[in-house]
Design a protein around this motif. Structure first.
Motif, PDB file in Angstrom:
ATOM      1  N   UNK A  95      58.286  33.968  50.040  1.00 22.59           N
ATOM      2  CA  UNK A  95      58.809  35.219  50.580  1.00 22.59           C
ATOM      3  C   UNK A  95      58.760  35.198  52.088  1.00 22.59           C
ATOM      4  N   UNK A  99      52.873  40.126  53.001  1.00 24.97           N
ATOM      5  CA  UNK A  99      52.789  41.293  52.123  1.00 24.97           C
ATOM      6  C   UNK A  99      53.709  41.133  50.922  1.00 24.97           C
ATOM      7  N   UNK A 100      54.941  40.735  51.197  1.00 21.69           N
ATOM      8  CA  UNK A 100      55.906  40.596  50.110  1.00 21.69           C
ATOM      9  C   UNK A 100      55.532  39.458  49.179  1.00 21.69           C
ATOM     10  N   UNK A 101      55.041  38.382  49.744  1.00 21.33           N
ATOM     11  CA  UNK A 101      54.717  37.244  48.901  1.00 21.33           C
ATOM     12  C   UNK A 101      53.614  37.588  47.912  1.00 21.33           C
ATOM     13  N   UNK A 102      52.590  38.285  48.408  1.00 23.37           N
ATOM     14  CA  UNK A 102      51.479  38.627  47.517  1.00 23.37           C
ATOM     15  C   UNK A 102      51.951  39.578  46.421  1.00 23.37           C
ATOM     16  N   UNK A 103      52.997  40.361  46.710  1.00 24.80           N
ATOM     17  CA  UNK A 103      53.423  41.374  45.735  1.00 24.80           C
ATOM     18  C   UNK A 103      54.198  40.779  44.563  1.00 24.80           C
ATOM     19  N   UNK A 104      54.619  39.536  44.663  1.00 21.12           N
ATOM     20  CA  UNK A 104      55.450  38.969  43.591  1.00 21.12           C
ATOM     21  C   UNK A 104      54.734  38.982  42.237  1.00 21.12           C
TER      22      UNK A 104
ATOM     23  N   UNK B 158      63.280  30.970  54.386  1.00 16.86           N
ATOM     24  CA  UNK B 158      61.892  30.539  54.274  1.00 16.86           C
ATOM     25  C   UNK B 158      61.763  29.022  54.485  1.00 16.86           C
ATOM     26  N   UNK B 215      52.893  32.193  38.343  1.00 17.87           N
ATOM     27  CA  UNK B 215      52.706  33.596  38.707  1.00 17.87           C
ATOM     28  C   UNK B 215      53.532  34.498  37.790  1.00 17.87           C
ATOM     29  N   UNK B 222      61.637  39.522  42.646  1.00 16.87           N
ATOM     30  CA  UNK B 222      61.437  40.880  43.141  1.00 16.87           C
ATOM     31  C   UNK B 222      60.123  40.967  43.918  1.00 16.87           C
ATOM     32  N   UNK B 223      60.175  41.541  45.093  1.00 17.11           N
ATOM     33  CA  UNK B 223      58.953  41.788  45.854  1.00 17.11           C
ATOM     34  C   UNK B 223      58.993  43.214  46.378  1.00 17.11           C
ATOM     35  N   UNK B 224      57.858  43.672  46.915  1.00 15.86           N
ATOM     36  CA  UNK B 224      57.814  45.035  47.440  1.00 15.86           C
ATOM     37  C   UNK B 224      58.669  45.135  48.699  1.00 15.86           C
TER      38      UNK B 224
END
Lengths: 234, 234, 250
Positions: A95, A99-104, B158, B215, B222-224
């Motif tokens: 990501x 922040x976004x990467x951890x949210x996956x 990325x 994961x 999808x991410x936040x």
């Protein structure tokens, strides 16, 4: 809660060489397991099996005594409980921002945005990433990337964490920080399985050791007994 | 490249919702092209420079140097317009003397295009220097661009940096072995690097797939969403 | 009528043009810079690009539906193309340029998927390295992401099996490079016709430069692509197969 490998035989797709040939081991909640052995002895393969990415040709994987079936639902359940952090963090982060990467992971588990957000913040706090959440992943240092990859898995709240050579190549400070994170994890009841070439660390940190050789478990048990004797490299 | 990207992530406006910045930049571009008047072009160049330095807080030295480099390119570019050529043909249809020179008209046209393009460059620079590329992708997503494309572009962004690191490493490794000493060697080295990069890109896509599966990947990335600042209370 | 028009013989004219060598708004890799095209041309080229994008997008959509993980590969492929265009490519004349990569991309992915990947690369080049632009994205896409790959694809499909594979790859890559250049020149020529000599004269301006500087570069890119392709056949046969590039018919 336990994770059990029972006589696991596995080959990689497209190859007929057995990468694991009859591995049996049991890991319990909160345990600290050191996984040692030569390169190519099957440590990484074992992690892929633990997470359901490789399916044993023979033998089985049991979560809490129940055999893992490889359908969508039971794979999702397995991956919720068993997390893997791979060797190269650059191959796990995809990501644009930390922040976004951890949210996956949390979103993959079907959590709501609010829950996912809480998980991200919690995991980031645990891994000391509070300051870095807005940073682009490609601008992180090696140690930071390792911690982001770790947080991405921890945000899924696994009960078993497999970490492949996590502390290799880290400077001593970063290494201590990562070990500290693992410490807090196992204190919270999560089993931590660390593949490592650092025998000193394995003896000192682990409460259980598995020594792999040529796709088999060579010895397993208390680190003091398993990791000693004339076969040891050091 | 890294410099532009790192300013995009660290300027005073980097957390501002990308719609404002993209709006500003596109409006300026449209005005520049639609009105197509040297005075307008100059005004827009000045305005966009002022916004980049004054509003986003970028160092004026860097901003001017970037625009200056682009201006240099443009200058050599409009030279082609300024120099006028007239072909003439003799009775047999062969090419006769070629007339070549500058005319007031051609110089004026060249200047005109130069200023317009400079305004365009200043407007585009404002966007590139203030807005992380990932935010622009988010903006496209909210404008209903297809998710598949946005995800592919996100991955591209990325991995441009990761592969660029590899390119630099490989180039250095060739240079220390005199890989660019002459034309033949250079070409061979370039091919070697190109091949290795391809293999690495492919390996990464495989490793990434494994990491995503671990994961609990469900098929979409999808991410936040990022949280942006707004200019006006909503 | 014009202020100062000098008559010269062709050779001298060429020399003078060479002095203005990098001519016309080309950044190092042939992009037309932001703001260089009048709106009507910018829109026209955008309209030309759209049908290709639609077909390319539908193909990608199908790939992703069948294999969700192919989006990873496509993302990496575009990143690879971006980075490849930063590779130092020596020219026989001793100058230095960068490969366009369009020939290789077209052989690997086909012209339609390549039109999307190429456009993604162009967009990031505009944003990250300030080459090209947003209003000129359509025009640049038509020459670099569509026309070049299309030429390469036709050569690849048409000559495969009739000529040694190395030669086919060489021709595909070299001619794709030239095609891209010629079209860029034409795009600039029609948008900025010479006030004295008209479109023909402006095209001649680029034609002259083209003959001297671009042919060697195209040859370099052709050779480079052959070397890369041959190495891939040897070391990455499995990867090529996964991308659908079949073994050469013997």
């Amino acid at each position: 809660m336990t994770l059990t490998f029972r006589n696991v035989h596995v080959t990689y797709p497209g190859s007929d060489r057995l990468a694991l040939r009859g591995v049996s081991a049991e890991i319990a909640a909160g345990q600290r397991v050191a996984l040692v052995g030569r390169n190519g002895s099957g440590k990484s393969t074992l992690m892929l099996v633990a997470n359901g990415i490789l399916r044993p040709q023979q033998g089985e994987l049991l979560l809490d005594g129940r055999s893992v079936r490889y359908d969508r639902r039971s794979l999702a359940e397995l991956r919720r409980q068993v997390g893997v952090v791979f060797q190269n963090p650059d191959d796990q982060l995809f990501s644009a921002s930390v922040y976004q990467d951890i949210s996956l992971g949390p979103l993959n588990l079907g959590l709501s945005q609010a829950e996912a957000r809480a998980r991200v913040l919690q995991a980031a706090e645990l891994c000391g990433l509070g300051e870095l959440l807005e940073r682009p992943t490609h601008a992180l240092s090696g140690g930071e990337k390792v911690r982001v990859a770790l947080a991405g898995v921890l945000a899924m709240s696994p009960r078993f964490l497999f970490a492949d050579e996590l502390i290799n190549g880290l400077d001593p400070w970063m290494r201590r920080q990562v070990l500290h994170i693992l410490e807090r994890l196992s204190a919270s009841g999560c089993a931590v399985i660390l593949a490592t070439h650092d025998w000193g660390l394995a003896r000192e940190w682990a409460d259980y050791a598995i020594w792999m050789d040529a796709g088999r478990v060579f010895r397993q048990g208390k680190p003091q007994t398993v990791l000693s004797g004339p076969e040891c490299p050091d | 490249m890294r410099q532009i990207d790192s300013y995009a992530h660290s300027n005073k406006l980097s957390r501002l919702h990308p719609a404002y910045k993209a709006g500003c930049s596109l409006l300026a571009l449209t005005l520049c092209l639609a009105l197509d008047h040297p005075t307008v072009s100059l005004l827009i160049t000045a305005l966009m420079l002022a916004l980049t330095v004054g509003w986003a807080g970028l160092p004026w030295r860097f901003v001017l140097r970037l625009l200056g480099a682009e201006g240099g390119f443009l200058l050599t570019g409009v030279l082609g317009i300024a120099i006028s050529v007239r072909l003439s043909f003799d009775q047999a249809g062969g090419l006769g003397p070629v007339q070549i020179g500058v005319t007031a008209e051609s110089v004026q046209q060249a200047l005109h295009v130069f200023l317009r393009a400079l305004g365009g460059a200043a407007a585009l620079n404002f966007l590139a220097l203030t807005t992380p590329a990932a935010d622009l992708l988010e903006l496209l997503r909210s404008l209903r661009a297809p998710a598949t494309l946005i995800e592919i572009m996100g991955l591209t962004y990325r991995f441009i940096f990761a592969l660029f690191d590899s390119l630099e490493r490989m180039t250095m490794a060739q240079e220390v072995r005199l890989g660019f000493a002459d034309w033949r060697n250079s070409l061979r080295s370039a091919a070697l690097i190109g091949t290795n990069l391809f293999v690495e890109a492919f390996r990464r896509s495989r490793a990434l797939e494994t990491a995503l599966q671990a994961r609990a990947w469900t098929g979409s990335l999808r991410v936040l969403p990022r949280e942006y600042e707004h200019l006006f209370r909503r | 009528m014009k202020s100062r028009v000098v008559s010269l013989k062709l050779g001298a004219a060429l020399l003078l043009l060479l002095a203005a060598q990098p001519a016309m708004a080309r950044s190092p890799e042939m992009h037309i810079m932001e703001g260089f095209l009048p709106p009507e041309w910018a829109i026209l080229w955008l309209a030309v690009a759209v049908p290709f994008w639609v077909v390319g997008f539908l193909q990608i959509q199908r790939m992703v539906r069948e294999k969700p993980e192919s989006r990873l590969m496509l993302g990496l492929a575009a990143a690879f193309a971006f980075v490849l265009s930063a590779l130092k490519l020596p020219s026989v004349t001793g100058s230095c340029s960068h490969p366009t990569g369009t020939g290789l991309g077209a052989i690997l992915f086909g012209p339609f998927v390549m039109s999307i990947l190429g456009t993604i690369v162009l967009l990031f080049q505009a944003l990250l390295v300030a080459h090209g632009g947003l209003t000129t994205l359509g025009a640049n896409a038509v020459s670099m992401a569509i026309f070049g790959p299309l030429v390469a694809w036709i050569i690849w499909k048409g000559l495969r099996g009739r000529l040694a594979e190395g030669w086919v790859v060489f021709l595909a890559a070299a001619l794709a490079n030239l095609a891209t250049y010629v079209l860029t020149s034409a795009q600039l020529a029609v948008a900025h016709p010479d006030p004295v000599g008209g479109i023909a004269a402006s095209f001649a301006k680029f034609g002259a430069i083209f003959a001297v500087t671009q042919v060697p570069l195209a040859i370099s890119e052709g050779i480079l692509t052959v070397l890369i392709f041959r190495a891939l056949r040897q070391n990455a046969a499995a990867e090529l197969q996964a991308l659908g590039v079949q073994r050469a018919q013997s």
